[in-house]
Design a protein around this motif. Structure first.
Motif, PDB file in Angstrom:
ATOM      1  N   GLY A   7       0.822  -1.228  -0.033  1.00  0.00           N
ATOM      2  CA  GLY A   7      -0.104   0.053   0.133  1.00  0.00           C
ATOM      3  C   GLY A   7       0.937   1.205  -0.076  1.00  0.00           C
ATOM      4  N   ARG A   8       0.382   2.324  -0.587  1.00  0.00           N
ATOM      5  CA  ARG A   8       1.176   3.390  -0.720  1.00  0.00           C
ATOM      6  C   ARG A   8       1.729   4.434   0.570  1.00  0.00           C
ATOM      7  N   VAL A   9       0.601   4.182   1.669  1.00  0.00           N
ATOM      8  CA  VAL A   9       0.933   4.577   3.081  1.00  0.00           C
ATOM      9  C   VAL A   9       2.343   4.040   3.716  1.00  0.00           C
ATOM     10  N   ALA A  10       2.285   2.593   3.522  1.00  0.00           N
ATOM     11  CA  ALA A  10       3.309   1.840   4.083  1.00  0.00           C
ATOM     12  C   ALA A  10       4.906   2.149   3.263  1.00  0.00           C
ATOM     13  N   SER A  11       4.756   2.156   1.973  1.00  0.00           N
ATOM     14  CA  SER A  11       5.902   2.275   1.183  1.00  0.00           C
ATOM     15  C   SER A  11       6.399   3.562   1.126  1.00  0.00           C
ATOM     16  N   ALA A  12       5.700   4.707   1.549  1.00  0.00           N
ATOM     17  CA  ALA A  12       6.215   5.944   1.506  1.00  0.00           C
ATOM     18  C   ALA A  12       7.063   6.438   2.657  1.00  0.00           C
ATOM     19  N   ALA A  13       7.442   5.589   3.689  1.00  0.00           N
ATOM     20  CA  ALA A  13       8.444   5.793   4.580  1.00  0.00           C
ATOM     21  C   ALA A  13       9.674   6.210   3.999  1.00  0.00           C
ATOM     22  N   VAL A  14      10.194   7.197   4.476  1.00  0.00           N
ATOM     23  CA  VAL A  14      11.415   7.729   3.720  1.00  0.00           C
ATOM     24  C   VAL A  14      12.845   7.210   4.417  1.00  0.00           C
ATOM     25  N   ASN A  15      12.624   6.608   5.761  1.00  0.00           N
ATOM     26  CA  ASN A  15      13.894   6.265   6.465  1.00  0.00           C
ATOM     27  C   ASN A  15      13.013   5.205   7.680  1.00  0.00           C
ATOM     28  N   ILE A  16      13.977   4.642   8.227  1.00  0.00           N
ATOM     29  CA  ILE A  16      13.770   3.667   9.223  1.00  0.00           C
ATOM     30  C   ILE A  16      12.687   3.901  10.343  1.00  0.00           C
ATOM     31  N   GLN A  17      12.933   5.153  10.710  1.00  0.00           N
ATOM     32  CA  GLN A  17      12.277   5.871  11.885  1.00  0.00           C
ATOM     33  C   GLN A  17      10.830   5.905  11.357  1.00  0.00           C
ATOM     34  N   GLU A  18      10.454   6.415  10.172  1.00  0.00           N
ATOM     35  CA  GLU A  18       9.085   6.671   9.873  1.00  0.00           C
ATOM     36  C   GLU A  18       8.549   5.180   9.658  1.00  0.00           C
ATOM     37  N   TRP A  19       9.381   4.077   9.140  1.00  0.00           N
ATOM     38  CA  TRP A  19       8.673   2.941   9.012  1.00  0.00           C
ATOM     39  C   TRP A  19       8.306   2.224  10.589  1.00  0.00           C
ATOM     40  N   LEU A  20       9.366   2.304  11.463  1.00  0.00           N
ATOM     41  CA  LEU A  20       8.925   2.206  12.902  1.00  0.00           C
ATOM     42  C   LEU A  20       7.863   2.902  13.616  1.00  0.00           C
ATOM     43  N   ASP A  21       7.545   4.001  13.141  1.00  0.00           N
ATOM     44  CA  ASP A  21       6.474   4.739  13.598  1.00  0.00           C
ATOM     45  C   ASP A  21       5.265   4.141  13.259  1.00  0.00           C
ATOM     46  N   LEU A  22       5.136   3.572  12.260  1.00  0.00           N
ATOM     47  CA  LEU A  22       3.704   2.755  11.643  1.00  0.00           C
ATOM     48  C   LEU A  22       3.594   1.525  12.357  1.00  0.00           C
ATOM     49  N   ILE A  23       4.533   0.898  13.224  1.00  0.00           N
ATOM     50  CA  ILE A  23       4.453  -0.292  13.739  1.00  0.00           C
ATOM     51  C   ILE A  23       3.689  -0.211  15.101  1.00  0.00           C
ATOM     52  N   ASP A  24       2.807  -1.062  15.328  1.00  0.00           N
ATOM     53  CA  ASP A  24       2.005  -1.198  16.630  1.00  0.00           C
ATOM     54  C   ASP A  24       2.960  -0.814  17.848  1.00  0.00           C
ATOM     55  N   PRO A  25       2.779   0.020  18.778  1.00  0.00           N
ATOM     56  CA  PRO A  25       3.501   0.427  19.869  1.00  0.00           C
ATOM     57  C   PRO A  25       4.180  -0.842  20.778  1.00  0.00           C
ATOM     58  N   ALA A  26       3.329  -1.905  20.826  1.00  0.00           N
ATOM     59  CA  ALA A  26       3.588  -2.925  21.520  1.00  0.00           C
ATOM     60  C   ALA A  26       4.549  -3.849  20.945  1.00  0.00           C
ATOM     61  N   GLU A  27       4.678  -3.895  19.883  1.00  0.00           N
ATOM     62  CA  GLU A  27       5.644  -4.554  19.021  1.00  0.00           C
ATOM     63  C   GLU A  27       7.044  -3.644  18.425  1.00  0.00           C
ATOM     64  N   ARG A  28       6.952  -2.257  18.459  1.00  0.00           N
ATOM     65  CA  ARG A  28       8.052  -1.590  17.988  1.00  0.00           C
ATOM     66  C   ARG A  28       9.315  -1.823  18.412  1.00  0.00           C
ATOM     67  N   GLY A  29       9.318  -2.068  19.802  1.00  0.00           N
ATOM     68  CA  GLY A  29      10.937  -2.005  20.595  1.00  0.00           C
ATOM     69  C   GLY A  29      11.313  -3.142  20.167  1.00  0.00           C
ATOM     70  N   LEU A  30      10.757  -4.321  20.035  1.00  0.00           N
ATOM     71  CA  LEU A  30      11.431  -5.678  19.502  1.00  0.00           C
ATOM     72  C   LEU A  30      11.972  -5.615  17.850  1.00  0.00           C
ATOM     73  N   VAL A  31      10.887  -4.760  17.244  1.00  0.00           N
ATOM     74  CA  VAL A  31      11.125  -4.840  15.572  1.00  0.00           C
ATOM     75  C   VAL A  31      12.657  -3.872  15.550  1.00  0.00           C
ATOM     76  N   GLU A  32      12.656  -2.804  16.420  1.00  0.00           N
ATOM     77  CA  GLU A  32      13.687  -1.775  16.376  1.00  0.00           C
ATOM     78  C   GLU A  32      14.917  -2.408  16.682  1.00  0.00           C
ATOM     79  N   ALA A  33      14.877  -3.287  17.752  1.00  0.00           N
ATOM     80  CA  ALA A  33      16.279  -3.967  18.266  1.00  0.00           C
ATOM     81  C   ALA A  33      16.705  -4.761  17.195  1.00  0.00           C
ATOM     82  N   ALA A  34      15.812  -5.595  16.613  1.00  0.00           N
ATOM     83  CA  ALA A  34      16.280  -6.630  15.554  1.00  0.00           C
ATOM     84  C   ALA A  34      16.969  -5.760  14.271  1.00  0.00           C
ATOM     85  N   TRP A  35      16.337  -4.718  13.994  1.00  0.00           N
ATOM     86  CA  TRP A  35      17.081  -3.774  12.949  1.00  0.00           C
ATOM     87  C   TRP A  35      18.240  -3.168  13.418  1.00  0.00           C
ATOM     88  N   GLN A  36      18.354  -2.794  14.753  1.00  0.00           N
ATOM     89  CA  GLN A  36      19.785  -2.344  15.235  1.00  0.00           C
ATOM     90  C   GLN A  36      20.658  -3.435  15.239  1.00  0.00           C
TER      91      GLN A  36
END
Length: 172
Positions: A86-115
């Motif tokens: 979908g256009r909204v999801a693929s419009a994220a221009v950086n990792i932070q904008e992508w992480l901001d779309l992730i449900d807050p309950a899961e965001r920390g784990l996804v960010e830790a994996a990316w790091q």
């Protein structure tokens, strides 16, 4: 009056032969340059064909690709990512904008994996998480991250293959 030539030829027509030699050398240089340029053009055309096949294949199996710069987090989405996510999801221009779309309950784990992948602690990572899109829409995403090391062995890029969970449709 005596005539004194501006140059001395060791044989009659030597200057003409030298000019012809000069022209022949430059003609050969131009031919080699043109051949190299044609080889480069053909190689670029083949690379474009392979890139198009790769993008079409990913889109056909419902997978989007994104490359993140490991240092800046800048995102470069593959062609067709908006059709998969979908256009909204693929419009994220950086990792932070992508992480901001992730449900807050899961965001920390996804960010830790990316790091971990971006820092070279892990070579790859797989996870699934929920995106919270504007308008209250949600979609479940499966993601596989992989580190791409540079010539010095440090991670230069983090690449991701993303797909929607079974039964999900792209929103936005």
């Amino acid at each position: 009056m005596s005539r004194c030539p501006a140059w001395h030829e060791s044989f009659r027509g030597e200057a003409v032969v030298e000019v012809q030699g000069f022209v022949m050398v430059w003609a050969a240089v131009l031919l080699v340059t043109r051949a190299l340029a044609e080889g480069r053009r053909a190689a670029l055309a083949r690379a474009d064909e392979w890139h198009l096949r790769y993008e079409r294949t990913l889109r056909a199996v419902g997978v989007a690709s994104v490359e993140y710069d490991a240092t800046t987090g800048r995102a470069t989405w593959g062609a067709g990512a908006d059709q998969v996510l979908g256009r909204v999801a693929s419009a994220a221009v950086n990792i932070q904008e992508w992480l901001d779309l992730i449900d807050p309950a899961e965001r920390g784990l996804v960010e830790a994996a990316w790091q971990a992948v971006a820092q070279g602690v892990r070579a790859s990572s797989e996870q699934a998480y929920t995106l919270r899109l504007p308008g209250g829409q949600v979609q479940r995403v499966r993601e596989r991250l992989a580190a791409v090391p540079g010539g010095d062995g440090r991670v230069e890029q983090v690449v991701a293959l993303l797909s929607l969970a079974a039964g999900e449709k792209p929103h936005g």
